[in-house]
Each structure stands twice: as C-alpha cells, then as structure tokens.
Design a protein around this motif. Structure first.
Motif, PDB file in Angstrom:
ATOM      1  N   LEU A  75      50.246  71.814  38.004  1.00  0.00           N
ATOM      2  CA  LEU A  75      51.028  72.106  37.168  1.00  0.00           C
ATOM      3  C   LEU A  75      53.036  74.024  37.770  1.00  0.00           C
ATOM      4  N   LEU A  76      52.054  74.321  39.210  1.00  0.00           N
ATOM      5  CA  LEU A  76      52.526  75.753  39.483  1.00  0.00           C
ATOM      6  C   LEU A  76      53.700  74.389  39.865  1.00  0.00           C
ATOM      7  N   SER A  77      53.697  73.497  40.832  1.00  0.00           N
ATOM      8  CA  SER A  77      54.497  72.220  41.614  1.00  0.00           C
ATOM      9  C   SER A  77      55.502  71.713  40.687  1.00  0.00           C
ATOM     10  N   ALA A  78      54.952  71.505  39.693  1.00  0.00           N
ATOM     11  CA  ALA A  78      56.149  70.401  38.794  1.00  0.00           C
ATOM     12  C   ALA A  78      56.551  71.797  37.617  1.00  0.00           C
ATOM     13  N   MET A  79      56.461  73.176  37.438  1.00  0.00           N
ATOM     14  CA  MET A  79      57.185  73.594  36.781  1.00  0.00           C
ATOM     15  C   MET A  79      58.955  73.561  37.019  1.00  0.00           C
ATOM     16  N   SER A  80      59.359  73.655  36.325  1.00  0.00           N
ATOM     17  CA  SER A  80      60.997  73.766  36.538  1.00  0.00           C
ATOM     18  C   SER A  80      61.708  75.348  36.517  1.00  0.00           C
ATOM     19  N   ALA A  98      59.534  76.399  42.717  1.00  0.00           N
ATOM     20  CA  ALA A  98      61.208  76.389  42.036  1.00  0.00           C
ATOM     21  C   ALA A  98      61.147  77.844  42.376  1.00  0.00           C
ATOM     22  N   LEU A  99      60.919  78.612  41.959  1.00  0.00           N
ATOM     23  CA  LEU A  99      61.264  80.176  43.278  1.00  0.00           C
ATOM     24  C   LEU A  99      61.556  80.073  44.694  1.00  0.00           C
ATOM     25  N   ARG A 100      60.293  79.745  45.290  1.00  0.00           N
ATOM     26  CA  ARG A 100      60.353  79.513  46.797  1.00  0.00           C
ATOM     27  C   ARG A 100      61.973  78.768  46.834  1.00  0.00           C
ATOM     28  N   GLU A 101      61.937  77.176  45.834  1.00  0.00           N
ATOM     29  CA  GLU A 101      63.449  76.051  46.427  1.00  0.00           C
ATOM     30  C   GLU A 101      63.892  77.243  46.881  1.00  0.00           C
ATOM     31  N   LEU A 102      64.432  78.003  45.105  1.00  0.00           N
ATOM     32  CA  LEU A 102      65.863  78.857  44.753  1.00  0.00           C
ATOM     33  C   LEU A 102      65.584  80.249  46.206  1.00  0.00           C
ATOM     34  N   ILE A 103      65.103  80.690  46.432  1.00  0.00           N
ATOM     35  CA  ILE A 103      65.678  82.005  46.910  1.00  0.00           C
ATOM     36  C   ILE A 103      65.397  81.710  49.119  1.00  0.00           C
ATOM     37  N   GLY A 104      64.518  80.370  48.599  1.00  0.00           N
ATOM     38  CA  GLY A 104      64.988  79.715  50.018  1.00  0.00           C
ATOM     39  C   GLY A 104      63.515  80.700  51.284  1.00  0.00           C
ATOM     40  N   ARG A 105      62.269  80.939  50.415  1.00  0.00           N
ATOM     41  CA  ARG A 105      61.273  81.149  51.484  1.00  0.00           C
ATOM     42  C   ARG A 105      60.082  80.451  51.136  1.00  0.00           C
ATOM     43  N   LEU A 149      68.368  87.283  44.298  1.00  0.00           N
ATOM     44  CA  LEU A 149      69.432  86.252  45.519  1.00  0.00           C
ATOM     45  C   LEU A 149      68.880  85.040  46.283  1.00  0.00           C
ATOM     46  N   ASP A 150      70.243  84.250  46.138  1.00  0.00           N
ATOM     47  CA  ASP A 150      69.343  82.228  46.046  1.00  0.00           C
ATOM     48  C   ASP A 150      69.006  82.574  48.040  1.00  0.00           C
TER      49      ASP A 150
END
Length: 465
Positions: A75-80, A98-105, A149-150
C-alpha cells in the motif's frame, strides 16, 4: 495452512521401553509409589503437547504478521501521495516510496532524522511545528501547506493532511502526514485558467461577430431605404443649382439695365417663367425627401437603441414589419415574405432593439435555409395569434426543414448547420436568451409539408388601470 501446522507432531520424550525401565528403577526408590510416577509422566506429556500446539499457533501468527506487513508495504509503495510518519518531536519513523522519490533520499537516510530538515525555509518549519508538536488532540485532521526540498534542491509546494497517531491508551504519540505535491496541480490550473481566458476572448469575438452580422443586415436595409429619398433630394438639388445659374444670369442682365426686348428674349431663352413655376415643387420635393430621411433615421434610433434595464411598451407588429422591410431591402430582395398579424393591439413589454434583433435573425435564418433549395423561390409566412394574455408568432419557411437528430440542438451555442464561414452558431442562442429575459419562449419544429417553423411566444402588456 502454514508449513509448521502441516508437519507431524513430535513423539513424547519418554517412549514405552524407557518409561517401563524408569518405573522399574524408581519403583525401588524408598517411599515413592508407582502411581505417583505415572501421574508425573502424564503431566509431562500434557505440558509437552501444549508446547507443540503453542509452537504451531505462533508460527501461524508469524505468517499472518508477515502477510500483513507485505500488504502494508505494498500500500505504501502504491501511494502516489507522499507519506511521513513521525513522533511527537518530529523524528521520522516511516516514509513511503513517493516521498523518497521526490526528495531523492533512501529510507535508511530518512529514518531517525527530523521532518523539519526536509522543509524549505523557516516559515515552512514554523507551520509544521504548529501541527506536529501540538499537545492537545485535535478533533479533525489539520491541513498545512509547506515547501519540501526536492532531489534538485528546489522548493516544491505540498499540501499536507496531518492526522494524529495515538497509542492503545488514546495518548498522542506522533503525527501522520499525507500530502500531494501541488506543482503539477498548480501548473494544470494555470493552463486551465489560460485556456479559459482564451475561450472567453474567442466567445467575445464570436459574439461581436454575430452583432456585426446583425448590424450589417440592419445597415444594408437602412442604406437601401435611404437611397430613394437621398437620390430624390440630390436630383432636386442639381435642378435647383441649374435654376440658380439661370436666375443669376437673368439678374445680371436686369442689373445691367438691358432694354426690355433683350430682357424678354433672355427671359424666354432661360425659361425663367417655367423655372419660377417649378421652384415650389422642387422645394416641396426636397422637404419631403429630407423628412423621409429624418423619419428613417429616427426609426433606426428607435429600433437600434442601446439596451436599457427597464422595458417599455413595444408594438410587436411594427417590429415585425420593420424587420421584414430591412431584411428584404438589405440582403434578401428576392425573398417573398407575407405577414398576417392577429387582429387588435399587440403590445408587449421589452426592449425594441433586442426584439428587433430576434425577429431579424429568424427572418434571415429562414431566407438562408430556403435559398438552399434550388427548385423553390425562398418564401416565409409569418402569422401571429393572441390567446390567454400571450401572443404567439409563427415563422414558417419553405426550406428543407430541420433534421430530427439536430432539432434539440438548434439553440445550443456555436451549433450551426451552415457551411464554415457562413455563420457563428450564436444567432439562435442569443435570440433564445433574449426571449427568455422577456419572460417568453422560443421553440423550433418541423412542418408536416416540409420546411421549418419557429414559434415566438411573449406575454402581452397588461393594460394599466
């Protein structure tokens, strides 16, 4: 079933030969009876069996727990939307992809760090603190807009929905932040707003084009009607100019004290007597032409007046007759139009200019439709009837009629059956709106014998007491 629940149960720690040997040895112990040893061994078997059952149940629970963890992870992985779970101090405990992809961490980098380190600017940190470190338990989730910060270090606006996380006793132990980056939404909204503004400009241009088309038909009719009196006045002015030259020549001879015989001869050659006799008719004709021109201009001012909020008494029959005259004189001189007005007074409350626009549009549309039939001469029959405090005017043409599949769309904005460049599709829509503002109805139908018929219904003016 799980793997542990399907395996064969283990045997007792004491098999039958061992049990018999133990009993034999222990039976020789002084003061211990054999029945006592049997009871002890049975209790040991019961405890061991319970341990086996507990082990099977524990393995089943572990399998279920693992499945639940996999489900929550999926579920967490599928959330946009981005998700952050932190404690009451703002320390991150859980994030999603989604958060990790956005901020790159990575998850390892984020776990245990402060949620405030992800924000851009002190203002965003202050807003987030006001929600995360709130002591009292709010009744509803708070909403806060901050900038994250992305991966490239740019500030990305995110609208977070902040919900309290509580333990089993109902005490608040942290906050769950679920948000959606607003950059794409704002960009889409900006593009939508720009498209809406462009559509409004296009609509205004089309409305202006339709008004110009109506004005063009009106001006063409007025120009044709003004042509006759102006031509008559111009002809009389030319004649009067010639007469003035003759009179000037004759007066020069009189002031030059010519003899009577010369003056008489000049009088005959210049036709002074005919000139003097014709002057009154010339002047009367010019006055008549000028008066007709003034009447036409006055009628134009009356029928094309700028719309006002208040409605006045309007003679609908006069409006229809004037509309027929201007359309036929201006753009449809080969159009045969008959009008059969209802007997009696036909006065409605409204705007003369707007009602004129409606009637002219219906007449012009009838001509456009009827002229498309090669074997017919364009014709329109207009008749009115008064019934129950309302007047109904029918416009029946001899055109091809309105197809059944488009009959319900004829009053839709921008809908037209005319070729490209021949119409905006707004004439009937504007007319429909004008009639509605006059508390009336405008409808379209098909004639049994062919052609289309439009019905205009308006309430009559109530006689004043």
């Amino acid at each position: 079933m799980s793997e542990s629940s399907s395996r064969t149960p283990r045997s007792s720690p004491l098999d039958d030969p061992q049990r018999r040997r133990l009993l034999g040895d222990e039976a020789r112990l002084e003061g211990v009876e054999e029945d006592t040893w049997i009871d002890v061994i049975q209790k040991m078997d019961e405890v061991y069996s319970q341990l086996l059952r507990d082990e099977v149940a524990l393995e089943e629970k572990n399998a279920q727990l693992e499945q639940s963890q996999q489900f929550i992870f999926s579920l967490l992985s599928a959330m946009s939307d981005v998700l952050v779970a932190c404690d009451h101090r703002g320390v991150i405990e859980e994030t999603n992809a989604a958060l990790r992809e956005l901020i790159g961490r990575s998850d390892a980098d984020l776990h245990g760090t402060s949620v405030y380190a992800l924000l851009a600017g002190e203002a965003a940190v202050a807003r987030m603190r006001g929600v995360v470190e709130l002591r009292a338990l709010p009744r509803v989730a708070d909403t806060v807009e901050v900038e994250l910060l992305d991966a490239q270090g740019r500030a990305v606006p995110v609208d977070f929905n902040c919900s309290p996380r509580v333990d089993g006793s109902g005490r608040r132990v942290g906050t769950v932040l679920v948000g959606r980056p607003m950059a794409e939404i704002k960009r889409a909204y900006r593009e939508l707003r720009e498209a809406h503004e462009a559509l409004k400009r296009t609509q205004q241009q089309l409305l202006h084009s339709e008004k110009l088309a109506s004005l063009g038909r009106l001006v063409a009719g007025v120009a044709h009607e003004l042509n006759n009196p102006i031509s008559f006045v111009l002809g009389n002015v030319n004649a009067l100019q010639r007469y003035g030259q003759r009179l000037s020549q004759y007066l020069e001879a009189v002031h030059g004290q010519e003899d009577a015989a010369t003056l008489a001869s000049l009088r005959r050659s210049l036709r002074i007597d005919h000139l003097l006799a014709d002057l009154p008719s010339l002047i009367a004709g010019m006055l008549e032409g000028a008066q007709r021109t003034a009447d036409i201009v006055q009628g134009l001012k009356r029928f094309s007046a700028v719309d006002r909020e208040e409605h006045v008494a309007v003679d609908l029959n006069a409006v229809i007759q004037r509309a027929i005259h201007w359309v036929c004189k201006g753009t449809a001189q080969d159009f045969h139009v008959t009008f059969s007005p209802a007997p009696g007074e036909c006065t409605v409350l409204g705007s003369t200019g707007q009602l004129m626009q409606v009637v002219m549009n219906l007449i012009q549309n009838a001509y456009d439709a009827a002229s498309g039939v090669a074997e017919n001469k364009p014709a329109l029959a207009i008749r009115s009837e008064i019934n129950g405090g309302k007047v109904k005017v029918y416009f029946q043409d001899n055109g091809p009629g309105i197809p059944e599949n488009v009959l319900s769309r004829v009053f839709d904005p921008f809908f037209t059956t005319k070729p490209v460049g021949k119409g905006t599709g707004l004439g009937l829509s504007i007319s429909y709106g004008i009639v509605e503002r006059h508390a009336g109805k405008l409808s379209a139908g098909r004639c049994p014998g062919g052609g289309a018929v439009f019905e205009l219904e308006l309430p009559l003016k109530t006689p004043s007491v």
